[in-house]
Each structure stands twice: as C-alpha cells, then as structure tokens.
Design a protein around this motif. Structure first.
Motif, mmCIF file in Angstrom:
data_model
loop_
_atom_site.group_PDB
_atom_site.id
_atom_site.type_symbol
_atom_site.label_atom_id
_atom_site.label_comp_id
_atom_site.label_asym_id
_atom_site.label_seq_id
_atom_site.Cartn_x
_atom_site.Cartn_y
_atom_site.Cartn_z
ATOM 1 N N GLY A 1 51.253 -73.944 -63.903
ATOM 2 C CA GLY A 1 52.323 -72.990 -64.058
ATOM 3 C C GLY A 1 53.541 -73.277 -63.212
ATOM 4 O O GLY A 1 54.513 -72.521 -63.245
ATOM 5 N N ILE A 2 53.537 -74.357 -62.446
ATOM 6 C CA ILE A 2 54.673 -74.680 -61.587
ATOM 7 C C ILE A 2 55.846 -75.152 -62.433
ATOM 8 O O ILE A 2 55.676 -75.747 -63.499
ATOM 9 N N SER A 3 57.060 -74.837 -61.972
ATOM 10 C CA SER A 3 58.262 -75.266 -62.692
ATOM 11 C C SER A 3 58.564 -76.726 -62.384
ATOM 12 O O SER A 3 58.080 -77.288 -61.388
ATOM 13 N N LEU A 4 59.382 -77.327 -63.239
ATOM 14 C CA LEU A 4 59.754 -78.718 -63.026
ATOM 15 C C LEU A 4 60.528 -78.883 -61.722
ATOM 16 O O LEU A 4 60.322 -79.852 -60.981
ATOM 17 N N LEU B 1 44.827 -68.139 -63.746
ATOM 18 C CA LEU B 1 45.497 -67.218 -64.657
ATOM 19 C C LEU B 1 46.998 -67.294 -64.442
ATOM 20 O O LEU B 1 47.485 -67.210 -63.315
ATOM 21 N N VAL B 2 47.731 -67.440 -65.544
ATOM 22 C CA VAL B 2 49.193 -67.532 -65.485
ATOM 23 C C VAL B 2 49.776 -66.446 -66.390
ATOM 24 O O VAL B 2 49.119 -65.980 -67.331
ATOM 25 N N PRO B 3 51.023 -66.005 -66.114
ATOM 26 C CA PRO B 3 51.645 -64.979 -66.969
ATOM 27 C C PRO B 3 51.806 -65.473 -68.406
ATOM 28 O O PRO B 3 52.171 -66.621 -68.655
ATOM 29 N N GLY C 1 46.605 -65.183 -68.755
ATOM 30 C CA GLY C 1 45.632 -66.007 -69.447
ATOM 31 C C GLY C 1 45.440 -67.310 -68.701
ATOM 32 O O GLY C 1 46.224 -67.644 -67.795
ATOM 33 N N PRO C 2 44.402 -68.073 -69.023
ATOM 34 C CA PRO C 2 44.167 -69.343 -68.328
ATOM 35 C C PRO C 2 45.278 -70.344 -68.613
ATOM 36 O O PRO C 2 45.841 -70.374 -69.708
ATOM 37 N N ASN C 3 45.593 -71.146 -67.581
ATOM 38 C CA ASN C 3 46.652 -72.145 -67.775
ATOM 39 C C ASN C 3 46.229 -73.215 -68.776
ATOM 40 O O ASN C 3 47.065 -73.817 -69.439
#
Length: 470
Positions: free
Chosen positions: A1-4, A138-140, A228-230
């Motif tokens: 879920g990390i941004s670039l 879990l990620v948004p 939900g799961p990444n």
C-alpha cells in the motif's frame, strides 16, 4: 500500500546506507515492475544492483555489513543474493529466497497468524538470515456491494451491473481506430471528478427507465469505504502465505531439517492448514537424489570396466579401494573450508572417483607387468620394487591435476566462482589423501590378499616366453 513517492524516498535511504560500505562502488535501483513483466511487483518492492570495487574485505564480511546497514534504515525487509539466483529461486518456488515455508489454508487471518508464529520460531535457529514473512496486511479499499433485490426491481442483472461499474471506474479498451498508419486504443471510463468519492460514484446513473427516470448506483448498491488484503496469493487453488529465509554458514539440508523439527515442536496447525517447504532446498533435494543414483551407476560402471580388464573381482575391488581413500581427504578439506555439502560437492565426488581409481590402476598394472614380463615372484621385494617404480608417475599425474585447480582453490568468495570453488576443494583434498594413502594401503592390501587373484590372472594371460605361471 505504499505510494511511489514514499517508496522512492525509502529506496534512496537504502542506497545511501549501501554506499556507505567502503567496498561498494555504485548502486542501481529499480522500484516495482510492470504488470506484464514475468516477475511483476508493485512499487512496494525495489531491486538494487550493487557494483563492488575489485579489492577489499572478504565477501561474507561485506555482505553482513550491507545487511546490517539496510536493516538499520527501518521499515524494510532485506534479501541479499545474486540476480540470476533470485530469478531461479522465483521460478522454483515463486519466492526470491533459498528457503520458502509455504502455509496453506482458507482464512487469511489465520494465515497471517501462523506466518508470524513460524517467523518467531525460526529466529532462534543459527544459520538463518533475511528472515521475513510475506506482507499480507489490510489496506483501505472502496467497496461496492450490489443489492440483488433492488437491482432486480429495476430489471438490472447484478452481473451486468458489476461489469459496467468495472468499466466505468477502472476503464477498458472498447475499440481501436487507425490514423496515419498507426493503431490507437479507444479507452473509456468515467472522468476523475465522477470517481473521486463514494458519494460521486453513488450519484452515477446506470440505467434509464421507460418513464424517463434514471437509476443511480446508490439505489441498487451500497458504496462505502472498507478494508481488504493488499494481495491474495494462491497456489494449487489454495490460499497461501510464505515465510522466506536464506542460509549462511550452513548447508541447506541440515538447516531445513532443523526448521522442520522446530515447526513440528512449536507450531500447532489447525485443521485444514498445512505446510510445504520449497525454494532451493526442494530443487537441491531432487538434484541430490539424482546425483546419488548417477554416482552409484558410475561406481558400478568403473567396476565393470576394471573387471573386463583384470578378469578378477578382487583386483577390481583393490583398485576401487582408492575411492574411500580419496573421500577421506575431500571430507577433511570441506570441514577445513566452508563445511557445506552442496550439489557442486556431490558432482566433484563423482569426478574424484574416476581420478582416484587411476592411481590404483597404475600400481596394480605395474605389479602384473613385473610378474608377467620380468618373471618376478609374488613376494615383498616385488611389491616394494613396483611401488617405488610407480612413485614418480603417480605423483606426476596427481600433482598435474591438483596444480591445475590451484587458481580455483584460491578464489574463495570471488564472483562467479561459487560453484567451481567447492569442486576444486573436493578434488584437491581427495587427490592429496588418495595419492599419499595409495602408496601405503594399495601395496599392503595387494600383498595380503592378491596372491590368488594374481595366479588366476597370469594363468589367463601368460607372457610370450612362459607358459602357465606358478
């Protein structure tokens, strides 16, 4: 879920940590891989190629320092290896590591818990490095739950509605057109403003009724923000999570055996969940079994060739006595160097069998020559004479092979010599022991047990001047 952007910032910090090691010359980083790539990864993943200076400390010391500096950055998992080995590991087990403990089961929560327990249990095992559990968090997420009863009231099939929403929100190529000899895809989806929030998505029209009324998404579905799961990884149609690790200072066989014992003692697997080990270990086991069979076939082949020449099982066994003599030196050499048994060392053992038996052939063939052509008697003096006369040829043939491998023997830790170095260690160590022991053991065994076999051989192969040998 990390941004670039955040992944790039963290990657720069890791590169700076690696470059602080004196032996590192430069680094090149790739963050993520394209979706169509054979080894696709998200922007949470970065691969850094490191170029080293030609001189410096030992390889293991440098790698340990790099590992420590990367771990000190925080919030990262490290897996050190070579580009080709990482690709091979990924092809073998789907994981870029030597050891992969795969946990299979239906519930993602239980899989995360079991993965964490296995990782904690493995931390205390000596020889394990780069230990990590596959990130499963879990990620948004923006979720759209279709109300089947409401959609049926408006004559909208839930499956068709899901497909339309997928096209509207994610987009899809619906056509192609040709312009100036070039083909362009026609991509269709809602504009950014219509997809910016759950409320905007809920206001999207999905159908016009005959009365002219428009049906909105929020009338036939519930749009809300959830988690939900990444990612959900599957293998053999089952969900799985992977705990991966590399080995340092130990052979994979003994390390995996200890891992299996530790997991069996400390981890209680629920019903419907099971563990499977993969990675280099699995491939090494298969290769080891194959090499053992090929080695046995090689020994049988050597024995048959010797028997066809001497026509005596006793003489053939005396020649092959050099094989265990050679293995003594090989095992001592392995113990004094890396103390690791690998596929390369097994291959070297097979090669050594042929080299070692050559010295025995030189010795016993000369004994037979003295008795057959020079009318020597089978006694202690003949054995001593034959041994001394074959001393120089045996030392020459053994030293020639050993000297040719000296450059490889001195290349420990050099890039590209990971397979050739253990081969050289096994062969050189075996040549030293087999050559020295052959000058003592072979004459003694021949004098003690060879009379009956010699009589049979010389009676079958008399010299030109004599008839039956006595």
């Amino acid at each position: 879920g990390i941004s670039l952007q955040e992944s790039d910032r963290l990657g720069v910090r890791v590169e700076e940590a690696i470059l602080s090691v004196p032996e590192v010359k430069s680094t090149v980083r790739r963050t993520g891989r394209a979706e169509q790539d054979e080894h696709a990864e998200g922007v949470h993943w970065a691969e850094i190629d490191v170029d080293f200076k030609p001189d410096g400390r030992a390889r293991e010391i440098v790698l340990n320092e790099i590992r420590e500096k990367i771990e000190a950055v925080g919030d990262v998992y490290v897996n050190l290896g070579q580009p080709i080995s990482h690709r091979l590991d990924h092809l073998l087990s789907g994981v870029r590591a030597q050891i992969a403990i795969k946990v299979f089961g239906p519930d993602l929560g239980d899989l995360r818990r079991l993965g964490g327990e296995i990782q904690e249990a493995m931390k205390e095992i000596p020889g394990i490095v780069d230990l990590q559990t596959e990130p499963l968090v879990l990620v948004p997420q923006l979720k759209i739950a279709i109300d089947r009863e409401a959609s049926n009231q408006y004559g909208i099939r839930s499956g068709a509605l899901a497909e339309d929403l997928e096209m509207a929100l994610n987009g899809d190529t619906v056509a192609e057109f040709l312009e100036n000899q070039r083909i362009y895809d026609l991509f269709m989806r809602l504009d950014d403003e219509s997809r910016m929030s759950p409320e905007k998505i809920g206001e999207t029209l999905v159908k016009f009724m005959p009365t002219g009324k428009g049906v909105r998404v929020d009338e036939v579905a519930n749009v809300y923000q959830g988690t939900g799961p990444n990612l959900i990884n599957r293998e053999d149609m089952q969900r799985r999570i992977v705990v991966s690790a590399n080995a340092r200072g130990r052979d994979l066989g003994s390390l995996v055996a200890e891992i299996q014992k530790t997991i069996a003692e400390k981890i209680q697997m629920p019903e419907g969940y099971f563990i499977k080990l993969g990675g280099q270990f699995e491939s090494q086991q298969q290769a080891s079994r194959r090499i053992v069979w090929l080695g046995a076939i090689s020994l049988v082949g050597i024995f048959l060739v010797l028997y066809m020449h001497f026509r005596s099982a006793m003489l053939s066994m005396q020649v092959m006595l050099n094989v265990p003599l050679a293995l003594i030196g090989s095992l001592v050499a392995i113990y004094m160097t890396e103390r690791v048994l690998s596929v390369a060392t097994l291959i070297a053992f097979i090669t050594l069998c042929g080299i070692a038996t050559r010295n025995g052939i030189l010795m016993i063939s000369h004994y037979l020559h003295l008795m057959r052509e020079e009318n020597e008697k089978f006694d202690r003096a003949m054995v001593i004479r034959g041994t001394l006369e074959r001393l120089v040829p045996v030392l020459m043939t053994a030293s020639t092979a050993a000297l040719a491998l000296i450059p490889l023997l001195l290349s420990q830790g050099e890039p590209g010599k990971e397979i050739l170095y253990p081969v050289a260690v096994v062969i050189v160590g075996g040549l030293v022991s087999s050559t020295l022991l052959d000058l003592i053991v072979t004459p003694v065994v021949f004098y003690a047990f060879g009379r009956q076999a010699i009589e049979k051989y010389l009676n079958l192969h008399p010299s030109n001047e004599q008839g039956e040998w006595k």
